[in-house]
Design an enzyme around this catalytic site. Structure first.
Site, short mmCIF file in Angstrom:
data_model
loop_
_atom_site.label_atom_id
_atom_site.label_comp_id
_atom_site.label_asym_id
_atom_site.label_seq_id
_atom_site.Cartn_x
_atom_site.Cartn_y
_atom_site.Cartn_z
N HIS A 260 0.85 -1.20 0.00
CA HIS A 260 0.00 0.00 0.00
C HIS A 260 0.88 1.25 0.00
CE1 HIS A 260 -4.01 1.88 1.24
NE2 HIS A 260 -3.16 2.89 1.24
N HIS B 168 -9.70 1.49 -0.40
CA HIS B 168 -9.56 2.15 0.90
C HIS B 168 -10.93 2.13 1.58
CE1 HIS B 168 -5.84 3.72 -0.74
NE2 HIS B 168 -5.59 4.43 0.34
N GLU C 181 -10.99 3.74 7.17
CA GLU C 181 -9.97 4.70 7.63
C GLU C 181 -10.75 5.91 8.19
OE1 GLU C 181 -7.76 6.67 4.50
OE2 GLU C 181 -6.08 7.20 5.80
N ASP D 215 1.92 3.94 3.12
CA ASP D 215 0.89 4.82 2.55
C ASP D 215 1.53 5.98 1.76
OD1 ASP D 215 -1.78 5.34 2.08
OD2 ASP D 215 -2.21 6.17 4.05
N ASP D 216 1.96 7.03 2.45
CA ASP D 216 2.56 8.22 1.82
C ASP D 216 3.74 8.65 2.71
OD1 ASP D 216 0.14 8.89 -0.11
OD2 ASP D 216 -0.73 8.58 1.87
N HIS E 62 1.17 5.03 -2.26
CA HIS E 62 0.73 5.94 -3.33
C HIS E 62 1.98 6.55 -3.96
CE1 HIS E 62 -3.51 5.91 -1.87
NE2 HIS E 62 -2.91 5.61 -0.74
N1 ADE Z 1 -4.55 9.06 -0.97
C1 ADE Z 1 -3.29 9.06 -0.51
N2 ADE Z 1 -3.25 8.61 0.75
C2 ADE Z 1 -4.51 8.30 1.10
C3 ADE Z 1 -5.11 7.79 2.27
N3 ADE Z 1 -4.40 7.49 3.35
N4 ADE Z 1 -6.44 7.61 2.26
C4 ADE Z 1 -7.15 7.92 1.18
N5 ADE Z 1 -6.64 8.40 0.07
C5 ADE Z 1 -5.33 8.59 0.01
ZN ZN Z 2 -3.65 4.92 1.06
#
Ligand code: ADE
Ligand code: ZN
Length: 328
Positions: A10, A190, A193, A271-272, A12
């Site tokens: 996971h 997703h 969350e 994630d990011d 992005h």
């Molecule tokens: N896009 C990038 N990170 C995200 C996240 N944690 N939840 C939803 N969309 C995203």
């Molecule tokens: Zn994500």
């Protein structure tokens, strides 16, 4: 002991862009995006919704396939430095050519060329999951699904759904997910969350996903936890992301340990990473500290990740052999 080999499901691609890389692109293009950075040069945002805006502003500097080539190299270098041997990343034709099929093919080719180079350089493998952005709406998701279906294969292996979970329902995206499934793509979305257990339940029932991005708020409904465990649905858990976005106050309060104890297949991702000041090494270290997880747990989690990855079996064998060698 050498650094543990890791499997990340996971990530992005744009969200993994180092801030200095984005600042450099903005300078080259005379774009003023200074407002998205803090005084130390990192990304600055107030909450998840502001994060999405900052994410899109940073992504606006990525205008050509060549920019994605450089981005992919930079991201894979960081991942490899954390011991990642296999990564699945979310790619969005929305950002890569505005959902135009021939433009999307060019972006994809650039990303794959960079991935081939990173594989030769660092031994890291990358695969793509085409991902519409929920708050861009179901019609754009249909166009994205067409791009996904046209490029599905041994490299584009999945279809997902990211963006603002509070907007719309999974059912709005059913057409797109059906089209992706018919094209042979494996499915994730997703959920759980920013939405509660119902959001997870709907993603499973209406989209037929076999993995859930995050999914952690399933913990609020014991019957749903049982259902996820029984069906073998895999959660792409990103603890550092959840904590950075204040979903949970700290690592010890994060539900990943409880979910695992309840028999849910959990995996670990970033994630990011630069947005959340994390890396795969930090995720492993913080989890080990918070829950006393040892090598046995990380071995199991990384093998669960390899099994749940959307790659072909030949690729999975390569990953599994590296994991087995390390954890033998
Ligand atoms: N896009 C990038 N990170 C995200 C996240 N944690 N939840 C939803 N969309 C995203
Ligand atoms: Zn994500």
């Amino acid at each position: 002991m050498t650094m543990a080999p890791k499997v990340e499901l996971h990530l992005h691609l744009e969200g993994a862009a180092p801030p200095a890389f984005i600042r450099g692109l903005a300078q080259e293009k005379n774009m003023d995006i200074a407002g998205i950075f803090d005084e130390t040069g990192g990304y600055a945002y107030r909450d998840f919704w502001h994060f999405l805006e900052v994410y899109e502003a940073a992504t606006s500097t990525l205008k050509r396939p060549e920019d994605y080539y450089r981005l992919t190299l930079a991201v894979l270098e960081e991942s490899a430095a954390s011991g990642v041997i296999y990564s699945e990343c979310f790619l969005s034709p929305d950002f890569c050519g505005g959902r135009d099929l021939s433009a999307w093919r060019e972006y994809l080719q650039a990303i794959r060329e960079a991935a081939d180079l990173a594989e030769k350089r660092d031994g890291i493998l990358l695969r793509g999951i085409v991902t519409p952005i929920r708050h861009f709406g179901p019609e754009k998701a249909r166009e994205t699904a067409r791009c996904a279906a046209e490029t599905a294969g041994s490299w584009i292996v999945g279809f997902g759904l990211a963006g603002d979970e509070k907007i719309g329902k999974p059912k709005d995206f059913q057409w797109a997910f059906d089209a992706a499934r018919e094209a042979g793509l494996r499915l994730t979305a997703h959920a759980g969350e920013w939405g509660g257990p119902d959001s997870v339940r709907d993603a499973i029932a209406d989209l037929g996903v076999e993995r859930i991005g995050h999914g952690v708020r399933a913990i609020e409904d014991p019957a749903l936890v049982d259902e996820i465990a029984e069906k073998g649905i895999v959660l792409e858990v990103c603890p550092g992301s959840n904590i950075a976005l204040s979903l949970y106050p700290g690592w010890r309060q994060h539900p990943i340990h409880k979910l695992r104890e309840r028999g849910v297949k959990v995996t670990v991702s970033t994630d990011d990473p630069p947005f959340f000041h994390t890396t795969m090494v930090k995720e492993y270290d913080r989890l080990a500290e918070a829950f006393d997880w040892d090598d046995g747990v990380f071995s199991e989690i990384s093998k669960t990740s390899a099994e749940a990855s959307f790659c072909d079996n030949a690729t999975r064998d390569i990953i599994m052999k590296k994991l087995e060698k390390h954890y033998a």
